[in-house]
Write a protein that holds these residues in place. Structure first.
Motif, short mmCIF file in Angstrom:
data_model
loop_
_atom_site.label_atom_id
_atom_site.label_comp_id
_atom_site.label_asym_id
_atom_site.label_seq_id
_atom_site.Cartn_x
_atom_site.Cartn_y
_atom_site.Cartn_z
N GLU A 180 -2.87 11.72 6.68
CA GLU A 180 -2.50 13.06 7.15
C GLU A 180 -3.22 14.10 6.32
OE1 GLU A 180 1.59 13.84 8.40
OE2 GLU A 180 1.61 15.55 7.04
N LEU A 181 -3.80 15.08 7.00
CA LEU A 181 -4.52 16.17 6.33
C LEU A 181 -4.02 17.49 6.88
CD1 LEU A 181 -6.76 16.99 4.34
CD2 LEU A 181 -8.37 16.87 6.26
N ASP A 182 -3.56 18.36 5.99
CA ASP A 182 -3.02 19.65 6.40
C ASP A 182 -3.60 20.74 5.50
OD1 ASP A 182 -1.58 21.45 7.84
OD2 ASP A 182 0.39 20.76 7.21
N TYR A 183 -3.38 21.97 5.92
CA TYR A 183 -3.93 23.11 5.18
C TYR A 183 -2.83 24.14 4.97
CZ TYR A 183 -8.08 20.89 7.08
OH TYR A 183 -9.03 19.97 7.44
N GLU A 184 -2.92 24.83 3.83
CA GLU A 184 -1.93 25.85 3.52
C GLU A 184 -2.64 27.07 2.95
OE1 GLU A 184 0.83 26.10 -0.15
OE2 GLU A 184 1.95 24.95 1.34
N ASN A 185 -2.43 28.19 3.61
CA ASN A 185 -2.97 29.45 3.12
C ASN A 185 -1.83 30.44 3.07
OD1 ASN A 185 -4.18 32.10 2.96
ND2 ASN A 185 -6.14 31.14 3.50
N ILE A 186 -1.27 30.61 1.89
CA ILE A 186 -0.06 31.41 1.73
C ILE A 186 -0.29 32.85 2.18
CG2 ILE A 186 1.60 32.33 0.07
CD1 ILE A 186 1.14 29.78 -1.58
N LYS A 187 -1.41 33.43 1.77
CA LYS A 187 -1.71 34.81 2.13
C LYS A 187 -1.80 34.97 3.63
CE LYS A 187 -5.00 38.57 1.31
NZ LYS A 187 -6.25 38.97 0.65
N ARG A 188 -2.55 34.04 4.28
CA ARG A 188 -2.71 34.14 5.72
C ARG A 188 -1.39 33.90 6.44
NH1 ARG A 188 -7.69 31.07 8.12
NH2 ARG A 188 -8.66 32.66 6.79
N ASN A 193 -16.39 19.49 7.52
CA ASN A 193 -16.16 18.04 7.35
C ASN A 193 -15.20 17.75 6.20
OD1 ASN A 193 -17.98 17.50 9.44
ND2 ASN A 193 -19.72 17.47 8.03
N VAL A 194 -14.09 18.48 6.21
CA VAL A 194 -13.11 18.34 5.13
C VAL A 194 -12.52 16.94 5.09
CG1 VAL A 194 -10.92 19.19 4.22
CG2 VAL A 194 -12.57 20.79 5.20
N ARG A 195 -12.13 16.42 6.25
CA ARG A 195 -11.54 15.07 6.29
C ARG A 195 -12.53 14.02 5.75
NH1 ARG A 195 -7.48 12.01 8.36
NH2 ARG A 195 -6.42 13.82 9.24
N ALA A 196 -13.78 14.14 6.17
CA ALA A 196 -14.79 13.18 5.70
C ALA A 196 -14.91 13.21 4.18
CB ALA A 196 -16.14 13.48 6.35
N THR A 223 0.87 -1.17 0.00
CA THR A 223 0.00 0.00 0.00
C THR A 223 0.91 1.22 0.00
OG1 THR A 223 -1.61 -1.21 1.34
CG2 THR A 223 -1.93 1.16 1.14
N ASP A 224 0.98 1.91 -1.12
CA ASP A 224 1.90 3.04 -1.23
C ASP A 224 1.32 4.27 -0.54
OD1 ASP A 224 4.20 4.32 -1.89
OD2 ASP A 224 3.97 4.14 -4.06
N LEU A 225 2.21 5.22 -0.23
CA LEU A 225 1.81 6.48 0.40
C LEU A 225 2.07 7.61 -0.58
CD1 LEU A 225 0.95 8.23 2.81
CD2 LEU A 225 3.30 8.10 3.65
N HIS A 226 0.99 8.33 -0.96
CA HIS A 226 1.09 9.40 -1.94
C HIS A 226 0.87 10.75 -1.25
CE1 HIS A 226 0.92 6.49 -5.29
NE2 HIS A 226 0.09 5.83 -4.49
N VAL A 227 1.65 11.73 -1.66
CA VAL A 227 1.57 13.07 -1.08
C VAL A 227 0.96 14.01 -2.13
CG1 VAL A 227 2.83 14.97 -0.02
CG2 VAL A 227 3.57 12.61 0.36
N LEU A 228 -0.17 14.61 -1.80
CA LEU A 228 -0.84 15.55 -2.70
C LEU A 228 -0.90 16.92 -2.05
CD1 LEU A 228 -3.93 13.38 -3.79
CD2 LEU A 228 -1.69 13.54 -4.91
N SER A 229 -0.58 17.95 -2.82
CA SER A 229 -0.67 19.32 -2.35
C SER A 229 -1.33 20.14 -3.46
CB SER A 229 0.72 19.87 -2.02
OG SER A 229 0.64 21.19 -1.54
N GLU A 230 -2.66 20.34 -3.33
CA GLU A 230 -3.44 21.00 -4.37
C GLU A 230 -4.54 21.85 -3.73
OE1 GLU A 230 -2.61 20.79 -7.45
OE2 GLU A 230 -1.26 19.05 -7.47
#
Length: 393
Positions: A334-342, A320-323, A278-285
């Motif tokens: 793993e679930l993370d958030y990125e807000n460059i402006k903030r 309910n982002v994770r759901a 079971t591979d682990l994929h990293v997505l940042s979109e």
């Protein structure tokens, strides 16, 4: 002589609460198949066999089955040492009778000075140790008390240990070392590659290749990528499984083992890749991309694991982002958030914090958390609180 070099199994490891035992058992099956296909004369496990000093029952049962399959069922010798994650004394149990079936397991410094003798080589097995272990050992050997006190760092301790090993060298054989430390090409080149704890290589003091000049080949453990190997004859095979998101991001590194072949003229190594179950994929979109069927249907959804970063994310627009992510992708470890402006606003406000009034700081903090300005009523409340505090002063 041919050896399979592996390390950092970390049996019992979890990834953000998800058990990796199935992955580890699958990797083991591939390691065994590689060993049989290559007809190796032994399997080297260079430390961190378990993930913790007191492993779980499931971890102990799994490792017991793995070692039995290699050693008793397939009659392949094992040369293993403890790493910094292992409980040395617990792992040491039964090592004397294990040697009757060519299962060699060193967990104590004192055991490192008895090399395994084969027709072609002497195999020295040096488990992870710290300067205190060296001080205790050399005190027991009758070293002068002042000299013992001078063993302050791992470099000084290792130089003593290596010099005593060299005294045992058979000049007619190759000299191999199995150990578990951070080794850099030179003192000026500090490694920055991923290991099991931090991006600065696990917190262990760094040794240099010069320390091991007397050995023909050194089989290392501790760093989880083979690309951290400091030289062609001082090698890390990397871990057989991806243990964290940092490792998953470095796709080119792959996971696998080294096949080390020793002849009279040279020692060579060949990397053999392991395919994850079971591979682990990293997505940042962005949210829009992540929820676009054209994007996610191109991913191995509901099959592999995902670590997802939602870019330019506005929390006020989504619940309910994770759901939702799990509904689309399956297992999200793993679930993370990125807000460059903030993030930039936070950095700017932190830089100018000393120049702001207390009520302005509260206002900016509130906006950072909620994305909204304080209402007039809230501003009046904040103002009255600071006025009351000022009166108390």
């Amino acid at each position: 002589m041919k050896l399979l070099h592996t390390a950092d199994w970390h049996i019992g490891r979890t990834l953000n609460g998800y058990s990796l035992l199935d992955e580890q058992e699958n990797a083991f099956e591939q390691i065994l198949n590689i060993a049989k296909a290559e007809q190796v004369d032994g399997i080297v496990i260079a430390g961190d066999i378990y993930d913790r000093a007191i492993p779980s029952t499931n971890a102990v049962t799994a490792l017991d089955k793995m070692l039995k399959t290699i050693n008793l069922d397939n009659h392949i010798p094992i040369y293993a040492i403890s790493g910094n994650h292992d409980g040395a004394k617990r792992l040491n149990f039964g090592n004397e009778w294990m040697e009757e079936s060519d299962l060699y397991l060193n967990t104590l410094l004192s055991e490192a000075f008895t090399p395994i003798e084969t027709p072609e080589a002497q195999i020295f097995m040096l488990p992870f140790f710290d300067p205190m272990d060296a001080r205790v050992y050399y005190q027991q050997q009758g070293m002068d008390e002042e000299d013992v006190k001078n063993i302050r760092g791992i470099g000084e301790a290792m130089n003593l240990v290596i010099s005593d090993m060299v005294k045992l060298f058979d000049p007619n054989k190759k000299h191999l070392l199995i150990t578990h430390f951070t080794v850099a090409p030179s003192a000026e080149e500090e490694l920055e590659l991923t290991s099991e704890t931090t991006s600065k290589v696990g917190g262990l003091a760094t040794l240099t290749v010069n320390t091991f000049n007397d050995f023909d080949y050194v089989m290392l453990g501790h760093i989880h990528t083979r690309f951290a190997s400091p030289s062609e004859d001082i090698r890390y095979p990397g871990s057989p499984v991806k243990f964290n998101v940092k490792e998953a991001k470095i796709k080119a590194h792959g996971k696998g083992v080294d096949i080390v072949e020793i002849t009279d003229n040279q020692i060579t190594h060949t990397f053999k890749e392991i395919t994850p179950k079971t591979d682990l994929h990293v997505l940042s979109e962005t949210w829009e991309t992540l929820t676009d069927p054209k994007f996610y249907k191109a991913q191995p959804i509901k099959k592999d694991w995902f670590a997802i970063t939602v870019k330019d994310f506005d929390r006020s627009k989504h619940v309910n982002v994770r759901a939702k992510m799990q509904e689309i992708y399956g297992t999200v470890v793993e679930l993370d958030y990125e807000n460059i402006k903030r993030d930039q606003e936070i950095a700017t406000s932190q830089a100018n914090l000393s120049e702001l009034s207390p009520d302005t700081i509260v206002d900016q903090f509130f906006k950072t958390i909620t994305g909204k300005d304080l209402s007039d009523d809230q501003k009046q409340l904040v103002d009255s609180i600071f006025v009351d505090l000022g009166k108390e002063d």
